[in-house]
Scaffold this motif. Structure first.
Motif, PDB file in Angstrom:
ATOM      1  N   LEU A   1       0.839  -1.194   0.000  1.00 53.42           N
ATOM      2  CA  LEU A   1       0.000   0.000   0.000  1.00 53.42           C
ATOM      3  C   LEU A   1       0.877   1.249   0.000  1.00 53.42           C
ATOM      4  CD1 LEU A   1      -2.618  -1.040   2.724  1.00 53.42           C
ATOM      5  CD2 LEU A   1      -3.040  -0.862   0.263  1.00 53.42           C
ATOM      6  N   PRO A   2       0.430   2.319  -0.652  1.00 51.42           N
ATOM      7  CA  PRO A   2       1.226   3.561  -0.666  1.00 51.42           C
ATOM      8  C   PRO A   2       1.320   4.156   0.723  1.00 51.42           C
ATOM      9  CG  PRO A   2      -0.948   3.932  -1.633  1.00 51.42           C
ATOM     10  CD  PRO A   2      -0.823   2.451  -1.434  1.00 51.42           C
ATOM     11  N   SER A   3       2.458   4.732   1.048  1.00 49.71           N
ATOM     12  CA  SER A   3       2.677   5.297   2.377  1.00 49.71           C
ATOM     13  C   SER A   3       1.697   6.428   2.689  1.00 49.71           C
ATOM     14  CB  SER A   3       4.118   5.801   2.503  1.00 49.71           C
ATOM     15  OG  SER A   3       4.389   6.807   1.533  1.00 49.71           O
ATOM     16  N   GLU A   4       1.149   7.066   1.648  1.00 53.51           N
ATOM     17  CA  GLU A   4       0.209   8.164   1.855  1.00 53.51           C
ATOM     18  C   GLU A   4      -1.069   7.706   2.550  1.00 53.51           C
ATOM     19  OE1 GLU A   4       1.606   7.423  -1.092  1.00 53.51           O
ATOM     20  OE2 GLU A   4       3.086   9.055  -1.163  1.00 53.51           O
ATOM     21  N   LYS A   5      -1.319   6.400   2.534  1.00 57.11           N
ATOM     22  CA  LYS A   5      -2.513   5.872   3.192  1.00 57.11           C
ATOM     23  C   LYS A   5      -2.297   5.615   4.683  1.00 57.11           C
ATOM     24  CE  LYS A   5      -4.952   3.904  -0.760  1.00 57.11           C
ATOM     25  NZ  LYS A   5      -5.735   2.747  -1.268  1.00 57.11           N
ATOM     26  N   ALA A   6      -1.131   5.982   5.187  1.00 58.37           N
ATOM     27  CA  ALA A   6      -0.857   5.923   6.624  1.00 58.37           C
ATOM     28  C   ALA A   6      -0.591   7.348   7.090  1.00 58.37           C
ATOM     29  CB  ALA A   6       0.341   5.029   6.908  1.00 58.37           C
ATOM     30  N   HIS A   7      -1.569   7.966   7.716  1.00 56.10           N
ATOM     31  CA  HIS A   7      -1.421   9.356   8.126  1.00 56.10           C
ATOM     32  C   HIS A   7      -0.572   9.424   9.391  1.00 56.10           C
ATOM     33  CE1 HIS A   7      -2.502  13.593   8.083  1.00 56.10           C
ATOM     34  NE2 HIS A   7      -2.723  13.516   9.393  1.00 56.10           N
ATOM     35  N   LEU A   8       0.551  10.133   9.326  1.00 54.91           N
ATOM     36  CA  LEU A   8       1.500  10.211  10.425  1.00 54.91           C
ATOM     37  C   LEU A   8       1.416  11.558  11.133  1.00 54.91           C
ATOM     38  CD1 LEU A   8       4.633   8.621   8.682  1.00 54.91           C
ATOM     39  CD2 LEU A   8       2.796   7.483   9.925  1.00 54.91           C
ATOM     40  N   VAL A   9       1.498  11.517  12.471  1.00 50.62           N
ATOM     41  CA  VAL A   9       1.445  12.770  13.237  1.00 50.62           C
ATOM     42  C   VAL A   9       2.502  12.843  14.331  1.00 50.62           C
ATOM     43  CG1 VAL A   9      -1.007  13.187  12.812  1.00 50.62           C
ATOM     44  CG2 VAL A   9      -0.316  11.857  14.822  1.00 50.62           C
ATOM     45  N   MET A  10       3.371  11.834  14.438  1.00 52.19           N
ATOM     46  CA  MET A  10       4.371  11.872  15.522  1.00 52.19           C
ATOM     47  C   MET A  10       5.323  13.064  15.391  1.00 52.19           C
ATOM     48  SD  MET A  10       5.114   9.380  13.094  1.00 52.19           S
ATOM     49  CE  MET A  10       5.020   7.735  13.752  1.00 52.19           C
ATOM     50  N   HIS A  11       5.525  13.541  14.163  1.00 51.48           N
ATOM     51  CA  HIS A  11       6.392  14.706  13.973  1.00 51.48           C
ATOM     52  C   HIS A  11       5.740  15.985  14.495  1.00 51.48           C
ATOM     53  CE1 HIS A  11       3.677  14.585  10.562  1.00 51.48           C
ATOM     54  NE2 HIS A  11       3.981  15.839  10.270  1.00 51.48           N
ATOM     55  N   LYS A  12       4.410  15.957  14.672  1.00 45.47           N
ATOM     56  CA  LYS A  12       3.689  17.113  15.202  1.00 45.47           C
ATOM     57  C   LYS A  12       3.480  17.020  16.707  1.00 45.47           C
ATOM     58  CE  LYS A  12       0.906  18.173  11.071  1.00 45.47           C
ATOM     59  NZ  LYS A  12      -0.488  18.375  10.578  1.00 45.47           N
ATOM     60  N   TYR A  13       3.158  15.810  17.180  1.00 44.74           N
ATOM     61  CA  TYR A  13       2.690  15.680  18.554  1.00 44.74           C
ATOM     62  C   TYR A  13       3.514  14.718  19.418  1.00 44.74           C
ATOM     63  CZ  TYR A  13      -1.309  17.577  16.017  1.00 44.74           C
ATOM     64  OH  TYR A  13      -2.111  18.339  15.208  1.00 44.74           O
ATOM     65  N   GLY A  14       4.540  14.087  18.849  1.00 43.51           N
ATOM     66  CA  GLY A  14       5.263  13.069  19.599  1.00 43.51           C
ATOM     67  C   GLY A  14       4.426  11.813  19.726  1.00 43.51           C
ATOM     68  N   TYR A  15       4.833  10.940  20.642  1.00 41.08           N
ATOM     69  CA  TYR A  15       4.089   9.695  20.828  1.00 41.08           C
ATOM     70  C   TYR A  15       3.093   9.867  21.972  1.00 41.08           C
ATOM     71  CZ  TYR A  15       2.805   4.959  21.928  1.00 41.08           C
ATOM     72  OH  TYR A  15       2.064   3.830  22.182  1.00 41.08           O
ATOM     73  N   THR A  16       1.814   9.745  21.673  1.00 46.65           N
ATOM     74  CA  THR A  16       0.769  10.002  22.667  1.00 46.65           C
ATOM     75  C   THR A  16      -0.084   8.778  22.964  1.00 46.65           C
ATOM     76  OG1 THR A  16      -0.649  10.897  20.910  1.00 46.65           O
ATOM     77  CG2 THR A  16       0.643  12.478  22.199  1.00 46.65           C
ATOM     78  N   GLY A  17       0.484   7.590  22.840  1.00 53.10           N
ATOM     79  CA  GLY A  17      -0.140   6.371  23.340  1.00 53.10           C
ATOM     80  C   GLY A  17      -1.599   6.192  23.003  1.00 53.10           C
ATOM     81  N   SER A  18      -2.439   6.103  24.046  1.00 55.66           N
ATOM     82  CA  SER A  18      -3.874   5.850  23.879  1.00 55.66           C
ATOM     83  C   SER A  18      -4.577   6.899  23.034  1.00 55.66           C
ATOM     84  CB  SER A  18      -4.550   5.784  25.252  1.00 55.66           C
ATOM     85  OG  SER A  18      -4.083   4.698  26.002  1.00 55.66           O
ATOM     86  N   ALA A  19      -3.995   8.085  22.942  1.00 58.57           N
ATOM     87  CA  ALA A  19      -4.637   9.185  22.214  1.00 58.57           C
ATOM     88  C   ALA A  19      -4.243   9.246  20.741  1.00 58.57           C
ATOM     89  CB  ALA A  19      -4.283  10.521  22.879  1.00 58.57           C
ATOM     90  N   CYS A  20      -3.155   8.585  20.361  1.00 57.83           N
ATOM     91  CA  CYS A  20      -2.502   8.924  19.091  1.00 57.83           C
ATOM     92  C   CYS A  20      -3.322   8.623  17.841  1.00 57.83           C
ATOM     93  CB  CYS A  20      -1.127   8.277  19.002  1.00 57.83           C
ATOM     94  SG  CYS A  20      -1.107   6.480  18.915  1.00 57.83           S
ATOM     95  N   VAL A  21      -4.078   7.517  17.797  1.00 55.20           N
ATOM     96  CA  VAL A  21      -4.816   7.233  16.558  1.00 55.20           C
ATOM     97  C   VAL A  21      -5.996   8.176  16.385  1.00 55.20           C
ATOM     98  CG1 VAL A  21      -4.088   4.839  16.263  1.00 55.20           C
ATOM     99  CG2 VAL A  21      -6.080   5.342  17.694  1.00 55.20           C
ATOM    100  N   TYR A  22      -6.590   8.623  17.490  1.00 54.92           N
ATOM    101  CA  TYR A  22      -7.678   9.599  17.392  1.00 54.92           C
ATOM    102  C   TYR A  22      -7.133  10.967  17.002  1.00 54.92           C
ATOM    103  CZ  TYR A  22     -10.419   6.123  20.038  1.00 54.92           C
ATOM    104  OH  TYR A  22     -11.056   4.988  20.461  1.00 54.92           O
ATOM    105  N   MET A  23      -5.964  11.299  17.516  1.00 54.87           N
ATOM    106  CA  MET A  23      -5.320  12.556  17.141  1.00 54.87           C
ATOM    107  C   MET A  23      -4.936  12.527  15.661  1.00 54.87           C
ATOM    108  SD  MET A  23      -3.027  13.172  20.588  1.00 54.87           S
ATOM    109  CE  MET A  23      -2.236  14.671  19.997  1.00 54.87           C
ATOM    110  N   ALA A  24      -4.492  11.370  15.184  1.00 54.61           N
ATOM    111  CA  ALA A  24      -4.141  11.238  13.768  1.00 54.61           C
ATOM    112  C   ALA A  24      -5.379  11.407  12.890  1.00 54.61           C
ATOM    113  CB  ALA A  24      -3.481   9.886  13.516  1.00 54.61           C
ATOM    114  N   TYR A  25      -6.490  10.799  13.314  1.00 51.84           N
ATOM    115  CA  TYR A  25      -7.749  10.945  12.570  1.00 51.84           C
ATOM    116  C   TYR A  25      -8.172  12.412  12.527  1.00 51.84           C
ATOM    117  CZ  TYR A  25     -12.645  10.303  11.226  1.00 51.84           C
ATOM    118  OH  TYR A  25     -13.864  10.375  10.577  1.00 51.84           O
ATOM    119  N   ASP A  26      -8.111  13.072  13.683  1.00 54.01           N
ATOM    120  CA  ASP A  26      -8.521  14.473  13.761  1.00 54.01           C
ATOM    121  C   ASP A  26      -7.634  15.354  12.888  1.00 54.01           C
ATOM    122  OD1 ASP A  26     -10.281  16.468  15.196  1.00 54.01           O
ATOM    123  OD2 ASP A  26      -8.321  17.251  15.779  1.00 54.01           O
TER     124      ASP A  26
END
Length: 327
Positions: A268-293
């Protein structure tokens, strides 16, 4: 039977930012020059004392409600996922219920803890409640305050950041929620965690540092690299999905290089994995919802109409959960 559809998202991020250079000065550790490229993190958000797990969770929830103009009293169920709770007991969720002004309607509110696998698991739980017709609107929130549990004397602590993310699901006649797959292996339980609890909540426990995050033994680098493709393939087989159906995958934002490797393995193309660790660091339980938002704010969610979105999360203990939704 009703389907659960995602109708809103919100997040909260502490304003205090610690750069890699500031981390190095605080800990007297030099961060690997490749850390920002391999892990994807060059700064972290650190919560102040008043930015408690319930405060951050409530602010993320308020933002999700505000996005769609929904009243807190319309929420029927609140689920909070965290392994950095405000207290051992009572749980965070009733406090969040009160902070957002939903207590007058008295919705059920409870916590779950599958460590950083919480994001996908909470969606699975919420969707099943909705499918049974028990609830119409469910608020799920991941909140993470791991910097409050750090010793600030180990190089691996550079990974962690604080924040909260929230999603709102509602009952619909059309998918919505497709299903989920998961796995767990408790033989890894002793590797990584905060090990203060019953029997150690005493002076000896504090002197041993059990109230702080402890990395006792590293997980194999392949635990997600191999486990995530396995779960995606299992999910596609179980629900007759194809790679073309997949519009986006929101992974636990723990290691950029691993996510890119998994996407390559899946073809699958990497564009289909939305990354946010460069913006917010690693936020555990919150990170996939933050990525969606974050993806929503960038206009990417609107482009996924009819496509399948997958939330794929991993947590120490360990457990992995993959949950699929038709957008």
């Amino acid at each position: 039977m009703k389907y659960a559809k995602i109708i809103s998202s919100g997040m909260y991020v502490p304003q205090k930012v610690m750069s890699n250079a500031e981390f190095e000065k605080l800990t007297n550790f030099t961060i690997d020059p490749n850390f920002a490229e391999t892990i994807g993190i060059d700064h972290r958000h650190v919560s102040e004392d008043w930015e408690t797990p319930t405060y951050m969770a409530a602010e993320a929830a308020k933002n999700a409600l505000k996005r769609i103009g929904m009243s807190p009293e319309e929420i029927d169920l609140i689920i909070v996922g965290t392994d950095t709770p405000e207290s051992v007991s009572p749980p965070d969720a009733p406090r969040v219920q009160y902070l957002i002004g939903a207590h007058k309607a008295e919705p059920l509110a409870f916590n779950v803890n599958a460590s950083c696998a919480n994001g996908a698991l909470m969606l699975d739980i919420a969707a099943r409640y909705i499918a049974l017709g028990d609830y119409k609107n469910v608020l799920v929130i991941g909140t993470y305050a791991m910097t409050k549990f750090l010793s600030w004397k180990y190089s691996w602590e550079a990974l962690f950041s604080d924040g909260a993310g929230a999603l709102i699901l509602t009952a619909s006649d059309e998918p919505g929620f497709i299903g989920s797959v998961s796995r767990a292996d408790g033989s890894w339980w002793q590797n990584w965690g905060i090990y203060m609890g019953a029997g150690t909540m005493n002076l000896a426990g504090f002197e041993r540092g059990l109230h702080k995050l402890d990395l006792r033994a590293a997980y194999p680098a392949t635990i997600n690299e191999e486990g995530w493709p396995m779960l995606i393939n299992k999910l596609m087989e179980k629900y007759s999905l194809s790679k073309d159906d997949i519009g986006m995958i929101f992974f636990t934002q723990v290691r950029k290089k691993t996510i890119l490797k998994v996407m390559e393995t899946l073809g699958l193309p990497s564009e289909k994995a939305h990354l946010v660790m460069h913006k917010y660091g690693y936020t555990g339980s919150a990170c996939v919802y933050m990525a969606y938002d974050d993806a929503f704010d960038e206009g990417k969610i609107e482009e996924l109409k009819g496509k399948v979105v997958i939330f794929l999360t991993s947590g120490v203990g360990f457990q992995q959960v993959a949950t699929a939704f038709r957008m």
